[in-house]
Design an enzyme around this catalytic site. Sequence first.
Site, PDB file in Angstrom:
ATOM      1  CG  ASP A   1     -23.883  19.777 -40.405  1.00 39.19           C
ATOM      2  OD1 ASP A   1     -23.147  19.118 -41.160  1.00 39.19           O
ATOM      3  OD2 ASP A   1     -24.315  19.352 -39.313  1.00 39.19           O
TER       4      ASP A   1
ATOM      5  CE  LYS B   1     -25.570  16.283 -39.443  1.00 33.40           C
ATOM      6  NZ  LYS B   1     -25.571  16.901 -38.121  1.00 33.40           N
TER       7      LYS B   1
END
Length: 811
Positions: free
Chosen positions: A673, A677
């Site tokens: 994740d 990002k």
Amino acid sequence: MKVLKFGGSSVAMPESIRQVKSIVQSQNDVVVVVVSALGGVTDELIRISKLAESADAAYLERLQALRKRHVDTCDALVGTGKDGKLLRMAVDSLLNELDSICRGVFLLKVLPMKTRDQILSFGERLSSLIVTAAVGNAEQYDSLEFIRTKNGIVDFPETNRQVAEKFSDYGEGSPVIIVPGFIARDQTGEIATLGRGGSDYTASILAAALDADTLEIWTDVDGFMSADPRIIENAYVIDELTYEEATELCNFGAKVVYPPTLYPVCLKKIPILVKNTFNPEAPGSLIRNPVPGQKDQRVIKGISSIDNISLITVSATSMVGIIGVDQRIFTALAEENINVFLVSQSASETGISIGVSASDAEKACRVLSDTFAAEIASGAIYPVKREDELAAIAIVGENMKHNCGIAGKLFSILGRNGISIIACAQGASETNISFVVENKSLRKSLNVIHEGFFLSEYQELNLFICGIGTVGGQLLEQIALQQEKLKQRRNLKINVVGIARSTKAVFDRGGIDLANWKELLAQGMPITPSKLRDEVIGMNIFNAVFVDCTASTDVAALYEDFFNHGISVVAANKIAASSDYQNYRKLKKTARRRGVKFLFETNVGAGLPIINTINSLRNSGDHVLKIEAVLSGTLNFIFNTISKDIPFSETVRMAKEQGYSEPDPRVDLSGMDVVRKLVILSREAGYEVNQENVVAETFIPTEFFDCSLDEFWNKLPSLDEAFEKKRQRLEEEHKHWRFVAKMDEGRYTVSLQTFDEHHSFYSLDGSNNIVLLTTERYHDHPMLIQGYGAGASVTAAGVFADIISIANVTN
Ligand code: ADP
Ligand code: ASP
Ligand code: MG
């Protein structure tokens, strides 16, 4: 002296006729009143006559119902006393006459034009009798005695003569005269009608013949409106417009005034006032010549449209050498009584397109193919082309001729909304720009033009919300709470027109009631991603925003199609922005080219303005050199919560239960994740990077990622001991764990690091995020953005903020 005309809806029910009575009685002037048939009666008479013609005995039942409606109206208004009986006799006698004509049609199975007109005339003949009795101190004058037609058009010299004679004694102190609209007699003495909506025309003919001071058209809306109120909720009443503007709008479908009405009163400079029978206090709309010295600032007065048209095109590689094409086209069409309401011809004279109603299309095509048969056979002209299911729209305003850029603005609004223009025309008078679009884009076109040109009471956004998990669910709650406030305070109307979860969806163009969206969705239609795309695009709704609150690759794959159909996308879903770089670029490019928005601020740091800040820095010429960030709310929560009492495995569970982590927490634990990002931030900062370019150091053995989710949860506690040991050591060293993402001039890493109290990453509460941006300008002292970076409600609020920012750019 005034002429007042009351339309069908104004005399549809006994209560409305009472309202008419009170309006008539409150006039200080001498008045002549023209009435339509009771609302819907003309349509019903058409139905009855067609049934009778096709020898369908069902006509009788309908005729009975029509009789009952009129008789009931008489009884309700005049009662059954002496006046009532007299009225009933007159009404019965007309209804009996109507019965026998219809019976004749039924028996003979033919319906000649003059018989049809005769049947239709009963609507107004009956209504005028009833209104005369209801108003009291009134006299009915029969327009069959004085409105004359000749060869299908009004014979003005004869009509004016007859009106003058009939009304010669009329003046101060006379009873109110009530006249049936719509009907006339032709040169042979047969009953004729003036066309649908023709009562307006009767009133105008009378007003002109009698030199009235004003013609008042009383109807069921507050006046002449900026667009058809049945399509445009935001349409408003135009206080004043010129005859020319009104003519352009009425000719193009504004049903409120029957187009021929304008001509007789315009010649005599008699103003028309359009008023609402059901709201007489409203000032209405005034139609008259421009008043010298009174400058109207508005460039566009109104928009109108005609749906169901066809475009017939005659073209050749060059028509320059072919003589008289235009003249031959229009002569041929006129001979067949085909009405042309739009012509578009390019200056190169290679083609001419003609807009006709769908019902005339076949005939027009045939007539033109015959006319140019020789040229088509020789190949000089292409076969006549016909396009169906189109609509024509006109924007109208006299001030267009004094202003540049109106066409530019119009076409850019349409283009931005993915609506293509099939043909267009601007008259030399420059009071009207007309164009043709697909029928299915009509509603959307009218809405975007209305919004673009008129200061509407409020702006609208139409949302499709996909995904109703924690973020989507919170978003719907926040919208429901804010809807009214946004409308009141920001003049922004948010309609949720679609809600979808993985297998079901509900759509409602009028806006889904958010008080019970769950029930509505439960009863919704089954859906797949491609069906979802077709439904969203098929709705063809203006100012549409697709809000993706899923984590689905299939949904992310729909964005490009949405952009290409003028739909903006707000994504909490990170998949598209972190997908292959070429795909990310393509999406951004398509959105820009189509003039729609692709916003994904919540992909990084939930509601924190990180992407917006990076964009602003770049837009102002700065260059981002380094990004250091703690971006995983989940990992932060885990490393801030872990303690001697709460082991590692428990913190992971808590992060999941409190809605911080992704549904599968391994997406967070693996650093995946954070990689996404970092990729998104770096791309927004101008770097060409893919997920593979990021070096990710994991802090959990790989076997935890290769097993099933259940197995993962089962064996997670086995890591607790090792974590506890490390934790104790860090505690002694006064250090904190942080999972850091770093971009340093093209080098990308994510890793678990430790920081002491001298570093700004040391104190970071709960699930907070922090981002340090080192740029050319913010060099020695990097810019720092810090705050809540995870959680459904802040993410939903961030999505909401993206949605609202779209409203600011659509104007
Ligand atoms: P009446 O029965 O009074 O003659 P119509 O039905 O013929 O009334 O015309 C009024 C209707 O015209 C309105 O109810 C409205 O729905 C429709 N309409 C279409 N375009 C416009 C417009 N630009 N302004 C006002 N009304 C319009
Ligand atoms: N009753 C006629 C019609 O419905 C005329 C009118 O209402 O103006 O067309
Ligand atoms: Mg009308």
